[in-house]
Write an enzyme that holds these catalytic residues in place. Structure first.
Site, PDB file in Angstrom:
ATOM      1  N   THR A  13      22.263 -20.311  40.559  1.00 45.83           N
ATOM      2  CA  THR A  13      23.041 -19.094  40.325  1.00 45.83           C
ATOM      3  C   THR A  13      24.448 -19.225  40.899  1.00 45.83           C
ATOM      4  O   THR A  13      25.446 -19.015  40.208  1.00 45.83           O
ATOM      5  CB  THR A  13      22.320 -17.901  40.992  1.00 45.83           C
ATOM      6  OG1 THR A  13      20.968 -17.911  40.549  1.00 45.83           O
ATOM      7  CG2 THR A  13      22.969 -16.587  40.643  1.00 45.83           C
ATOM      8  N   ALA A  33      46.367 -22.888  45.717  1.00 43.61           N
ATOM      9  CA  ALA A  33      45.987 -24.009  46.588  1.00 43.61           C
ATOM     10  C   ALA A  33      47.097 -25.053  46.695  1.00 43.61           C
ATOM     11  O   ALA A  33      47.184 -25.780  47.676  1.00 43.61           O
ATOM     12  CB  ALA A  33      44.722 -24.672  46.047  1.00 43.61           C
ATOM     13  N   ALA A  43      24.859 -32.017  41.624  1.00 40.63           N
ATOM     14  CA  ALA A  43      23.451 -32.395  41.727  1.00 40.63           C
ATOM     15  C   ALA A  43      22.581 -31.194  41.391  1.00 40.63           C
ATOM     16  O   ALA A  43      22.858 -30.075  41.828  1.00 40.63           O
ATOM     17  CB  ALA A  43      23.134 -32.860  43.151  1.00 40.63           C
ATOM     18  N   GLU A 129      32.360 -19.082  54.593  1.00 41.38           N
ATOM     19  CA  GLU A 129      32.573 -17.659  54.263  1.00 41.38           C
ATOM     20  C   GLU A 129      31.411 -17.064  53.474  1.00 41.38           C
ATOM     21  O   GLU A 129      31.004 -15.924  53.695  1.00 41.38           O
ATOM     22  CB  GLU A 129      33.882 -17.517  53.467  1.00 41.38           C
ATOM     23  CG  GLU A 129      34.255 -16.109  53.079  1.00 41.38           C
ATOM     24  CD  GLU A 129      34.635 -15.237  54.261  1.00 41.38           C
ATOM     25  OE1 GLU A 129      33.820 -14.365  54.607  1.00 41.38           O
ATOM     26  OE2 GLU A 129      35.713 -15.407  54.846  1.00 41.38           O
ATOM     27  N   VAL A 132      27.926 -15.228  54.938  1.00 48.54           N
ATOM     28  CA  VAL A 132      27.763 -13.864  55.480  1.00 48.54           C
ATOM     29  C   VAL A 132      28.316 -12.854  54.491  1.00 48.54           C
ATOM     30  O   VAL A 132      29.479 -12.914  54.101  1.00 48.54           O
ATOM     31  CB  VAL A 132      28.505 -13.709  56.830  1.00 48.54           C
ATOM     32  CG1 VAL A 132      28.310 -12.308  57.384  1.00 48.54           C
ATOM     33  CG2 VAL A 132      28.036 -14.746  57.837  1.00 48.54           C
ATOM     34  N   GLY A 187      14.955  -9.901  41.267  1.00 47.97           N
ATOM     35  CA  GLY A 187      15.549 -11.148  41.778  1.00 47.97           C
ATOM     36  C   GLY A 187      16.501 -10.929  42.947  1.00 47.97           C
ATOM     37  O   GLY A 187      17.280 -11.815  43.286  1.00 47.97           O
ATOM     38  N   ASP A 201      16.972 -12.850  57.486  1.00 49.67           N
ATOM     39  CA  ASP A 201      18.240 -13.157  56.794  1.00 49.67           C
ATOM     40  C   ASP A 201      19.408 -12.447  57.492  1.00 49.67           C
ATOM     41  O   ASP A 201      20.463 -13.043  57.735  1.00 49.67           O
ATOM     42  CB  ASP A 201      18.100 -12.693  55.329  1.00 49.67           C
ATOM     43  CG  ASP A 201      19.373 -12.857  54.536  1.00 49.67           C
ATOM     44  OD1 ASP A 201      19.714 -13.999  54.215  1.00 49.67           O
ATOM     45  OD2 ASP A 201      20.029 -11.834  54.249  1.00 49.67           O
ATOM     46  N   LYS A 205      22.859 -13.963  59.577  1.00 50.59           N
ATOM     47  CA  LYS A 205      24.254 -13.552  59.343  1.00 50.59           C
ATOM     48  C   LYS A 205      24.859 -12.948  60.612  1.00 50.59           C
ATOM     49  O   LYS A 205      26.023 -13.194  60.939  1.00 50.59           O
ATOM     50  CB  LYS A 205      24.296 -12.561  58.182  1.00 50.59           C
ATOM     51  CG  LYS A 205      23.846 -13.189  56.861  1.00 50.59           C
ATOM     52  CD  LYS A 205      23.574 -12.137  55.794  1.00 50.59           C
ATOM     53  CE  LYS A 205      23.098 -12.747  54.481  1.00 50.59           C
ATOM     54  NZ  LYS A 205      22.512 -11.761  53.554  1.00 50.59           N
TER      55      LYS A 205
END
Ligand code: HSE
Length: 437
Positions: A13, A33, A43, A129, A132, A187, A201, A205
């Protein structure tokens, strides 16, 4: 200038979101950038699976190490999650002098101290980044935007699934188990839903947030963790009557004995913005001594929100390519030699206000007895409500709000209250935080 070449570990995802975002906003991102950024090697365990992104022009391997070892890849994005394999891959990338961007909250929370040490020794950047609160740039805000402040506390809704469940219980009067089943169907929940509903979880964080806010090493083992499985519809409704919402918060706050790191269901005044954060959304409130309270709100998960955070890290890495490592923003916000050795307090020494729900025999003197025991422990009552008994029941629910008290005193008071002959079962205890209001 030649484009910067990325290796992507994981085409699920979030990986798909990163590929799409880099493609769709290629020009904007490149202009920000200073170089174009392109994925050259990815992969995935399922190369033939239909996916949401185009992989045209990207080499695809089933072996993630091949991506790390590919001499063409300059930055490795780790999106496979978990501890062991992800750590091996990240450390191998670091050993080869490659910069890393990861969304792996569990790995950073548990092994970050060692991994950052390695990255520092090798002079590479490690962005996290996306670990969290998904797309919310909370790491950036705390690590850079608030550097002039002494952070006094932070409190956040940092697990969308738990917030979705509590929101459904509040708005639609549904029970915990029923909403959890729906969250799994939709989901939202982690593969192992106990990570969401037991606070694991959120603890990952919070560990990261606490470290960058307070300049302490990562200390996941010291986070007190409590889930939402024991919260009933009744508690949600009684809290509402008292002007509160129940939210599952990660909180890091200092009292005069030290710093408490905790994740637990919390009554929050309904006038607080945090109380109105519903559904799967995340929000983190940070209180700095100069700025006062600030609130950062947004999507805490999902393909493109998380990809947004990954790409933000990528751009930072590219912008800092030419900087000497000692001139880069420190991984954990404070210079590594300036991290304090402060250890988080045991929960017994943390101070909070309390919501208590007791089931009491409906006879004269019971409330007076409970109030006397609380008073003997020095616990001051802020509000008390006695509800009507259920039809045919001889016990009545009694709801008490207390002022702030050290946890160990409340433990002792509850033991004494539960031992009363007129009290049925255990007290339901939910901590209360007014968050400065
Ligand atoms: N399961 C997590 C949540 C996903 O519900 O917030 C993002 O870390």
């Amino acid at each position: 200038m030649k484009p910067v070449k990325l290796g992507l570990l994981g085409l699920g995802t979030v990986g798909g979101g990163v590929v799409n975002l880099l493609e769709r906003n290629r020009d904007e991102i490149g202009r920000r950038a200073g170089r174009e950024i392109e994925v050259v090697h990815a992969a995935t365990r399922h190369p033939d699976r239909a996916r949401s992104c185009s992989i045209e022009g990207i080499r695809v391997s089933t072996d993630p190490m091949a991506v790390v070892d590919d001499p063409e890849t300059e930055i490795i994005i780790e999106l496979i999650g978990g501890e062991t394999a992800a750590r091996e891959l990240i450390e191998r990338a670091i050993d080869q002098g490659k910069h890393v961007v990861t969304a792996n909250k569990e790995l950073i929370a548990k092994a970050g101290n060692e991994i950052f040490g390695k990255a520092r020794d090798r002079g590479v950047t490690l962005g996290f980044e996306a670990a969290v609160a998904g797309g919310i740039p909370i790491i950036k805000a705390v690590r850079e935007g608030l550097v002039g402040n002494r952070i006094e506390w932070l409190a956040g809704i940092i697990n969308g699934t738990a917030n979705f469940i509590l929101s459904e219980m509040f708005y639609n009067g549904r029970e915990f188990g029923d909403v959890l089943a729906e969250a799994q169907r939709l989901g939202y929940a982690e593969a192992d839903p106990s990570f969401d509903v037991d606070g694991i979880d959120a603890a990952h964080k919070l560990t990261i947030l606490a470290s960058i806010a307070f300049g302490i090493p990562l200390q996941y083992d010291r986070v007190y963790m409590e889930g939402i499985g024991h919260i009933s519809r009744d508690d949600v409704a009684y809290a509402q009557e008292l002007g509160f919402r129940i939210k599952h918060l990660g909180i890091c706050r200092r009292n005069d004995s030290g710093l408490g790191l905790r994740v637990h269901p919390t009554l929050v005044p309904e006038r607080q913005l945090l109380a109105s954060v519903d559904g799967v959304m995340n929000a983190v409130m940070v209180n700095g001594d100069a700025l006062g309270p600030t609130l950062y709100y947004g999507a805490g998960a999902g393909a493109e929100p998380t990809a947004s955070a990954v790409v933000a890290d990528l751009v930072d890495v590219v912008r800092e390519f030419t900087l000497e490592p000692e001139n880069r923003v420190p991984y954990l916000a404070f210079q590594s030699h300036a991290l304090s050795h402060e250890v988080a307090l045991p929960m017994e020494d943390v101070e909070t206000a309390y919501y208590l729900r007791l089931l009491a025999r409906d006879k004269p003197g019971v409330l007076a007895e409970v109030a006397r025991l609380l008073a003997e422990e020095g616990i001051s009552i802020e509000a008390i409500i006695q509800k009507q008994p259920e039809p045919g029941a001889s016990e009545v629910p009694v709801i008490i709000l207390t002022h702030r008290v050290r946890e160990w005193l409340m433990n002792r008071a509850c033991e004494r209250i539960e031992a009363l002959e007129a009290i049925e079962g255990s007290a339901v205890r939910i901590r209360v935080e007014t968050l400065g209001s």
